[in-house]
Write a protein that holds these residues in place. Structure first.
Motif, PDB file in Angstrom:
ATOM      1  N   GLN A  22       3.642  -2.105   4.039  1.00 28.45           N
ATOM      2  CA  GLN A  22       3.613  -0.646   3.902  1.00 28.45           C
ATOM      3  C   GLN A  22       4.876  -0.103   3.247  1.00 28.45           C
ATOM      4  O   GLN A  22       5.841  -0.828   3.060  1.00 28.45           O
ATOM      5  N   LYS A  51       7.636   8.045  -1.002  1.00 25.84           N
ATOM      6  CA  LYS A  51       8.404   7.405   0.074  1.00 25.84           C
ATOM      7  C   LYS A  51       9.154   6.161  -0.407  1.00 25.84           C
ATOM      8  O   LYS A  51      10.260   5.895   0.044  1.00 25.84           O
ATOM      9  N   VAL A  80       0.872  -1.183   0.000  1.00 26.86           N
ATOM     10  CA  VAL A  80       0.000   0.000   0.000  1.00 26.86           C
ATOM     11  C   VAL A  80       0.904   1.226   0.000  1.00 26.86           C
ATOM     12  O   VAL A  80       1.662   1.451   0.922  1.00 26.86           O
ATOM     13  N   HIS A  85      -5.884   3.518   3.702  1.00 28.85           N
ATOM     14  CA  HIS A  85      -5.357   2.307   3.046  1.00 28.85           C
ATOM     15  C   HIS A  85      -6.346   1.139   3.011  1.00 28.85           C
ATOM     16  O   HIS A  85      -6.097   0.138   2.346  1.00 28.85           O
ATOM     17  N   MET A  91      -0.735  -0.474  -4.455  1.00 27.19           N
ATOM     18  CA  MET A  91      -1.824   0.507  -4.449  1.00 27.19           C
ATOM     19  C   MET A  91      -1.204   1.905  -4.424  1.00 27.19           C
ATOM     20  O   MET A  91      -0.398   2.223  -3.547  1.00 27.19           O
ATOM     21  N   LEU A 138       6.310  12.882   7.302  1.00 28.92           N
ATOM     22  CA  LEU A 138       7.717  12.812   6.914  1.00 28.92           C
ATOM     23  C   LEU A 138       8.111  14.069   6.144  1.00 28.92           C
ATOM     24  O   LEU A 138       9.238  14.557   6.264  1.00 28.92           O
ATOM     25  N   GLY A 180      -0.138   6.711   0.285  1.00 29.62           N
ATOM     26  CA  GLY A 180      -0.128   7.760   1.310  1.00 29.62           C
ATOM     27  C   GLY A 180       0.792   8.914   0.935  1.00 29.62           C
ATOM     28  O   GLY A 180       1.821   8.726   0.298  1.00 29.62           O
TER      29      GLY A 180
HETATM   30  P1  UTP Z   1       0.767   6.094   6.960  1.00 31.75           P
HETATM   31  O1  UTP Z   1       0.151   5.891   8.286  1.00 31.75           O
HETATM   32  O2  UTP Z   1       2.254   6.119   6.912  1.00 31.75           O
HETATM   33  O3  UTP Z   1       0.112   7.377   6.315  1.00 31.75           O
HETATM   34  O4  UTP Z   1       0.214   5.004   5.986  1.00 31.75           O
HETATM   35  P2  UTP Z   1       0.582   8.315   5.150  1.00 31.75           P
HETATM   36  O5  UTP Z   1      -0.666   8.930   4.604  1.00 31.75           O
HETATM   37  O6  UTP Z   1       1.463   7.646   4.151  1.00 31.75           O
HETATM   38  O7  UTP Z   1       1.465   9.375   5.913  1.00 31.75           O
HETATM   39  P3  UTP Z   1       0.978  10.629   6.763  1.00 31.75           P
HETATM   40  O8  UTP Z   1      -0.031  10.128   7.748  1.00 31.75           O
HETATM   41  O9  UTP Z   1       0.437  11.620   5.756  1.00 31.75           O
HETATM   42  O10 UTP Z   1       2.235  11.119   7.416  1.00 31.75           O
HETATM   43  C1  UTP Z   1       0.499   3.663   6.162  1.00 31.75           C
HETATM   44  C2  UTP Z   1       0.598   3.009   4.798  1.00 31.75           C
HETATM   45  O11 UTP Z   1      -0.619   3.132   4.096  1.00 31.75           O
HETATM   46  C3  UTP Z   1      -0.419   3.742   2.841  1.00 31.75           C
HETATM   47  C4  UTP Z   1       0.859   4.540   2.987  1.00 31.75           C
HETATM   48  O12 UTP Z   1       1.464   4.755   1.731  1.00 31.75           O
HETATM   49  C5  UTP Z   1       1.671   3.637   3.895  1.00 31.75           C
HETATM   50  O13 UTP Z   1       2.292   2.592   3.178  1.00 31.75           O
HETATM   51  N1  UTP Z   1      -1.621   4.561   2.538  1.00 31.75           N
HETATM   52  C6  UTP Z   1      -2.052   5.490   3.420  1.00 31.75           C
HETATM   53  C7  UTP Z   1      -2.286   4.341   1.367  1.00 31.75           C
HETATM   54  O14 UTP Z   1      -1.887   3.480   0.550  1.00 31.75           O
HETATM   55  N2  UTP Z   1      -3.401   5.080   1.100  1.00 31.75           N
HETATM   56  C8  UTP Z   1      -3.880   6.013   1.950  1.00 31.75           C
HETATM   57  O15 UTP Z   1      -4.915   6.645   1.647  1.00 31.75           O
HETATM   58  C9  UTP Z   1      -3.187   6.227   3.142  1.00 31.75           C
END
Ligand code: UTP
Length: 622
Positions: A290, A156, A142, A262, A201, A150, A145
């Motif tokens: 993740q 990322k 996934v 996610h 994703m 970060l 995000g």
């Molecule tokens: P995180 O908790 O790290 O959230 O997501 P984020 O959105 O990447 O980071 P912040 O909160 O803005 O700082 C956990 C995992 O879920 C994915 C992220 O890419 C990460 O691997 N994710 C998160 C998605 O795939 N989709 C989303 O809508 C949110």
């Protein structure tokens, strides 16, 4: 078109529903029959306000049609469509306003699961079982995000896991899957599926850059057909408790949207048909992970073995959790009415839930020094058969939540628009009690070091809590690799403490290897002979499959590159100036962002490097 629209209008009994929105009614001839149907859905869901500001036909008609293109996407990407989204939103907003506790009537208890210690006999047995199963797995990353915490400007997965080799997360993940594929298929030659698929994703925020990274790097060695990108859509924002959709502040012909979370991964795997395809191809396991956990694949084989041996439909990877630590706890919840589920309960909900159900001390450590509720790290292993069966019932929808920020205690208005969200770990919430849901606990040093926090926030983390920064993420790789080699018999010096970007970390020797060198502990042990030692200031990068260490005394830097068909024995006393670590301030904009966020860079002073491009047997011994 005009004729068919008119037909559609009469068929849709326009006067019954469109009179509430005169501005829309005037414009109906601008739209296709499908768009008129979407208009009906909106009006029936009490969304007349969306058209209040619409001018006469002939003005902004393209924008009006584009509005319905967006509505079409929002409607099509949500299980049950927009009507269902709005209905659920009203229910959840009413519950939120009433302060309803989602765990009312539930009693928490500790679920059953497996706790493994790295290198012990049962760990090795589970790991072997996991390697056998791996060829029947499919991986799901996934990576949609934004990573706001970060604050990195790129995606990322393009960040280096560590800067000794500069390998990025996506490359590391793909090479780990390929390594698993290789060892697993060798064990079970000729049986069942081979190429392990990877679904990623993405979202509008990450999609094109993820595709770009893959294409520029020839998919890091994977066949492009093995990789599938599934893009998640954002969901509509909501302005009030009646779930009125929010108009985009920058364009009155658009709905404001935000990420759904996610949890979308389940509906995408289902609606794309991928899950069905995997099952039909004989695949048994879907492994979710993740974007920035460089340690994960060290824990994957044993955890998959646990799923296989214990026949878990759902297996959550977990780490020991200190009571009240800011990480969700895996909990069994039993309701008075007979319902039970094993799920992640957020840490701020676990303590009140325990107190409300007769545990007067709340969330406390047990005799092990840890909470009896293991800490969820959101890496999940599902058995595909039962998973697909469940998704067929739900259409991939999972339990959502809403988190509005209210203007005041009356809870009638929001500070800013909100939306429904969902988390992939909430999938078990809809499972029947007969579902086999368990967990696998492994040491944090082995399994979990995500990169989530920027340097400033990480430096403010109270002492003793994990930084979860690029600094700690990289140092965790060196620590884990050092501890693994120690367990395999190598004498490794203790770490020293250093401060980078205001974070005190243990600095172990910088030992890294390609996943194909050692994806399982038994593999690694086979490649390590007697009398090996590595000093703290050393760097060792093993970049090849058949590299064996014996009688090696390393004090400096050693880099070995070898093709798979080259067998290299490395030994002797290696002493040189090595690679040193130099501080980089995160505010120093002259340094690349990837280095600034970790607070250091590697200075490559001197090394012994061996490169073996041709098949054969070699010795590297200075
Ligand atoms: P995180 O908790 O790290 O959230 O997501 P984020 O959105 O990447 O980071 P912040 O909160 O803005 O700082 C956990 C995992 O879920 C994915 C992220 O890419 C990460 O691997 N994710 C998160 C998605 O795939 N989709 C989303 O809508 C949110």
């Amino acid at each position: 078109m005009a004729g068919s629209t008119a037909d559609a209008l009469s068929e849709l009994k326009i006067d019954d529903w469109a009179s509430a929105a005169p501005n829309l009614l005037k414009n109906l001839s601008v739209f296709s029959p499908e768009q008129v149907k979407l208009a009906k859905i909106l009006l029936e869901a009490n969304q007349t306000h969306l058209f209040e500001h619409w001018p006469e036909p002939g003005v902004d008609d393209d924008e009006k049609r584009a509005f319905f293109d967006q509505i079409d996407r929002l409607n099509g990407s949500y299980p049950g469509g927009l009507a269902s989204y709005i209905k659920t939103a009203r229910e959840l907003l009413a519950d939120s306003k009433a302060g309803k506790n989602p765990y009312d009537g539930f009693t928490p208890s500790v679920p059953s699961g497996e706790t493994l210690t790295f290198g012990e006999d049962n760990f090795i047995q589970f790991e072997e079982a996991g390697i056998r199963e791996a060829r029947k797995a499919a991986f799901v990353l996934v990576a949609g995000g934004l990573g706001e915490r970060l604050g990195y400007n790129g995606i990322k997965v393009a960040l280096p896991v560590e800067t000794t080799t500069g390998t990025c997360f996506l490359q590391h993940y793909i090479e780990s899957i390929l390594a698993l594929q290789d060892v697993s298929c060798k064990l079970a030659q000729g049986e069942g599926p081979t190429d392990i698929p990877l679904a990623i994703m993405t979202s509008d925020d990450t999609h094109s850059r993820t595709l770009d990274l893959l294409e520029k790097n020839a998919y890091f060695g994977m066949k492009p057909s093995q990789v599938k990108l599934l893009k998640q859509e954002k969901v509509a924002c909501l302005d009030d408790n009646d779930a009125r959709l929010a108009v985009d502040p920058h364009n009155k012909y658009r709905i404001q949207t935000k990420p759904h979370g996610h949890g979308d991964v389940h509906s995408l795997l289902y609606s794309s048909g991928l899950l069905k395809e995997w099952l039909a191809a004989g695949r048994k396991w879907a492994l979710f992970f993740q974007d920035t956990n460089g340690l994960l694949f060290k824990a994957i084989p044993a955890a998959l073995g646990v799923s296989a041996i214990k026949e878990y439909h759902v297996n959550s990877l977990a780490v020991p959790r200190k009571a009240k630590e800011a990480i969700g706890g895996i909990t069994k919840l039993s309701h008075k009415d007979g319902r039970t589920m094993v799920i992640n309960v957020e840490y701020n909900q676990l303590d009140p839930l325990l107190r409300a159900t007769g545990h007067s001390e709340g969330d406390v450590n047990c005799e092990t020094g840890f909470s009896p509720f293991p800490g969820n790290i959101n890496q999940l292993i599902f058995e595909i058969g039962p998973y697909l069966e469940e998704l067929t019932k739900t259409g991939g929808a999972i339990k959502e939540f809403v988190n509005p920020k209210y203007k005041d205690a009356s809870k009638t208005a929001f500070k800013s628009s909100t939306r429904l969200e969902c988390m992939m770990q909430d999938y078990p919430k809809t499972l029947p009690p007969s579902a086999r849901v368990g967990f696998t606990v492994m040491d944090t040093w082995l399994a979990y070091a995500p990169v989530k926090n920027n340097p400033e926030d990480a430096a403010k983390v109270p002492k003793g809590n994990p930084y979860h920064s690029a600094t700690s993420g990289e140092m965790a790789i060196y620590r884990a690799n050092s501890l693994i080699l120690r367990k395999a018999g190598v004498k490794i010096d203790d770490p020293i403490q250093q401060v980078y970007n205001g974070q005190e970390v243990d600095v172990w020797p910088r030992i890294v290897w390609k996943p194909k060198w050692g994806i399982a502990f038994s593999d690694i042990k086979r490649k390590i002979g007697e009398n090996c030692s590595v000093t703290q200031r050393s760097t060792m990068a093993i970049k090849g499959q058949n590299i064996h260490l014996e009688n090696l005394a390393l004090d400096g830097a050693l880099i070995v590159n070898a093709v798979d068909s080259a067998e290299v024995k490395v030994g002797g006393s290696v002493h040189n100036a090595g690679w040193t670590i130099e501080n980089v301030d995160y505010k120093d904009t002259s340094a690349p962002e990837e280095l600034r966020i970790r607070g250091f860079k590697i200075n490559k002073l001197e090394q012994l490097e061996g490169t073996y491009d041709e098949p054969g047997k070699y010795t590297l011994n200075p």
